[in-house]
Write a protein that holds these residues in place. Structure first.
Motif, PDB file in Angstrom:
ATOM      1  N   GLU A  86       0.822  -1.215   0.000  1.00  0.00           N
ATOM      2  CA  GLU A  86       0.000   0.000   0.000  1.00  0.00           C
ATOM      3  C   GLU A  86       0.851   1.258   0.000  1.00  0.00           C
ATOM      4  OE1 GLU A  86      -3.270   2.264   2.864  1.00  0.00           O
ATOM      5  OE2 GLU A  86      -2.794   0.144   3.205  1.00  0.00           O
ATOM      6  N   GLN A  87       2.005   1.198   0.686  1.00  0.00           N
ATOM      7  CA  GLN A  87       2.874   2.373   0.734  1.00  0.00           C
ATOM      8  C   GLN A  87       3.416   2.698  -0.661  1.00  0.00           C
ATOM      9  OE1 GLN A  87       6.515   2.158   3.118  1.00  0.00           O
ATOM     10  NE2 GLN A  87       5.995   4.144   4.023  1.00  0.00           N
ATOM     11  N   ALA A  88       3.735   1.688  -1.435  1.00  0.00           N
ATOM     12  CA  ALA A  88       4.212   1.913  -2.800  1.00  0.00           C
ATOM     13  C   ALA A  88       3.125   2.563  -3.646  1.00  0.00           C
ATOM     14  CB  ALA A  88       4.652   0.598  -3.426  1.00  0.00           C
ATOM     15  N   ASP A  89       1.884   2.088  -3.520  1.00  0.00           N
ATOM     16  CA  ASP A  89       0.772   2.687  -4.269  1.00  0.00           C
ATOM     17  C   ASP A  89       0.574   4.141  -3.865  1.00  0.00           C
ATOM     18  OD1 ASP A  89       0.360   0.262  -5.508  1.00  0.00           O
ATOM     19  OD2 ASP A  89      -1.194  -0.383  -4.095  1.00  0.00           O
ATOM     20  N   ARG A  90       0.652   4.404  -2.559  1.00  0.00           N
ATOM     21  CA  ARG A  90       0.465   5.768  -2.069  1.00  0.00           C
ATOM     22  C   ARG A  90       1.589   6.669  -2.563  1.00  0.00           C
ATOM     23  NH1 ARG A  90      -0.164   6.104   4.220  1.00  0.00           N
ATOM     24  NH2 ARG A  90      -1.942   4.780   3.687  1.00  0.00           N
ATOM     25  N   TYR A  91       2.814   6.135  -2.579  1.00  0.00           N
ATOM     26  CA  TYR A  91       3.961   6.908  -3.067  1.00  0.00           C
ATOM     27  C   TYR A  91       3.748   7.335  -4.510  1.00  0.00           C
ATOM     28  CZ  TYR A  91       8.718   8.216  -4.341  1.00  0.00           C
ATOM     29  OH  TYR A  91       9.814   8.914  -4.798  1.00  0.00           O
ATOM     30  N   ARG A  92       3.303   6.424  -5.339  1.00  0.00           N
ATOM     31  CA  ARG A  92       3.139   6.726  -6.767  1.00  0.00           C
ATOM     32  C   ARG A  92       2.034   7.753  -7.018  1.00  0.00           C
ATOM     33  NH1 ARG A  92       4.542   1.156  -6.847  1.00  0.00           N
ATOM     34  NH2 ARG A  92       6.441   0.775  -8.082  1.00  0.00           N
ATOM     35  N   ARG A  93       1.125   7.908  -6.076  1.00  0.00           N
ATOM     36  CA  ARG A  93       0.051   8.888  -6.241  1.00  0.00           C
ATOM     37  C   ARG A  93       0.463  10.295  -5.802  1.00  0.00           C
ATOM     38  NH1 ARG A  93      -3.191   4.560  -4.185  1.00  0.00           N
ATOM     39  NH2 ARG A  93      -3.224   5.534  -2.116  1.00  0.00           N
ATOM     40  N   LEU A  94       1.584  10.407  -5.104  1.00  0.00           N
ATOM     41  CA  LEU A  94       2.039  11.706  -4.613  1.00  0.00           C
ATOM     42  C   LEU A  94       2.684  12.517  -5.734  1.00  0.00           C
ATOM     43  CD1 LEU A  94       3.738  10.614  -1.261  1.00  0.00           C
ATOM     44  CD2 LEU A  94       1.572  11.864  -1.472  1.00  0.00           C
ATOM     45  N   LYS A  95       2.405  13.814  -5.765  1.00  0.00           N
ATOM     46  CA  LYS A  95       3.136  14.719  -6.657  1.00  0.00           C
ATOM     47  C   LYS A  95       4.286  15.301  -5.847  1.00  0.00           C
ATOM     48  CE  LYS A  95       2.716  18.786  -9.649  1.00  0.00           C
ATOM     49  NZ  LYS A  95       3.588  18.200 -10.683  1.00  0.00           N
ATOM     50  N   LEU A  96       5.499  15.054  -6.290  1.00  0.00           N
ATOM     51  CA  LEU A  96       6.655  15.375  -5.477  1.00  0.00           C
ATOM     52  C   LEU A  96       7.550  16.451  -6.089  1.00  0.00           C
ATOM     53  CD1 LEU A  96       7.534  11.743  -4.331  1.00  0.00           C
ATOM     54  CD2 LEU A  96       6.323  13.509  -3.040  1.00  0.00           C
ATOM     55  N   GLU A  97       7.056  17.159  -7.099  1.00  0.00           N
ATOM     56  CA  GLU A  97       7.849  18.233  -7.698  1.00  0.00           C
ATOM     57  C   GLU A  97       6.938  19.148  -8.509  1.00  0.00           C
ATOM     58  OE1 GLU A  97       8.143  18.313 -11.273  1.00  0.00           O
ATOM     59  OE2 GLU A  97       6.760  16.626 -11.265  1.00  0.00           O
TER      60      GLU A  97
END
Length: 235
Positions: A86-97
């Motif tokens: 789930e953490q990987a899925d959540r990471y990919r949904r974040l806009k980080l730049e």
């Protein structure tokens, strides 16, 4: 020199309202007068031995931003693989730049040879020049928030790739911070990683020790004062 209560409160307000901006940038340019004030604020940061090791590389060209964005995408794909479930899925949904959206990108570097091989205050902690540059980043970030300018720090970049894109060929020049800067539609009320459930702010009382590492018992504990000040300053 003393400051009024209102002036002191403005400093705390700026600190508590500072946010890492990623997706809220507007296309409006930052006027030269404002950008100059931000760079002056950064340049007045403390530095060990007064070596002032920083440089400011201002990036406006879309072609350069695009190259940096491609480097980010590669690094971000590599980073995503280090999380699972789930953490990987959540990471990919974040806009980080906000590399392409921000009117200005700013790379702040550290010249590790600026004052020669021996620098006052750096004889036993050579990394102090890097820490000094981070102080300049924080100065700029807080001044930007006071000016209504958003800043986002992009740390998911391979330093060697970034140096190549920016044509930094000198070994002693180290990119410390790649910043996206611009006016924004809004600032979030709380850190975005907190609101999206990635992490929450720690209780500061749990981070304080007294006299020895790990010792949290003391007749002068700050728990009550911390709670009271937090309520007052965050009103």
């Amino acid at each position: 020199m003393s400051f009024s209560k209102e002036q002191r409160q403005a400093v705390y307000d700026t600190i508590f309202a500072r946010r890492d901006v990623r997706g809220e940038f507007l296309p409006d340019p930052i006027p030269d007068a404002v950008l100059s004030r931000l760079l002056l604020a950064a340049h007045h940061a403390p530095s060990v031995g007064f070596m002032q090791p920083w440089n400011f590389l201002i990036i406006r060209q879309p072609t350069v931003k695009q190259q940096v964005h491609q480097a980010f995408q590669k690094a971000n794909d590599e980073a995503a693989q280090q999380f699972s479930g789930e953490q990987a899925d959540r990471y990919r949904r974040l806009k980080l730049e906000g590399i392409l959206e921000a009117p200005i990108n700013l790379c702040m570097t550290c010249d590790r040879d600026r004052c020669g091989p021996v620098v006052l205050g750096r004889t036993h902690m050579p990394e102090m020049d890097l820490y000094s540059t981070v102080c300049a980043v924080q100065n700029l970030w807080l001044a930007a928030r006071a000016e209504g300018v958003g800043v986002g720090w992009v740390s998911i970049l391979d330093p060697a790739a970034l140096k190549s894109i920016l044509r930094i060929t000198t070994a002693n020049i180290v990119p410390v911070a790649y910043l996206c800067m611009g006016y924004v539609s809004h600032f979030h009320g709380e850190p975005e990683l907190a609101s999206k459930g990635w992490r929450q702010r720690l209780d500061p009382a749990s981070l304080i020790y007294y006299d020895q590492w790990g010792q949290q018992e003391s007749p002068h504990k700050l728990d009550e004062a911390l709670g009271a000040q937090r309520r007052l300053l965050l009103l």
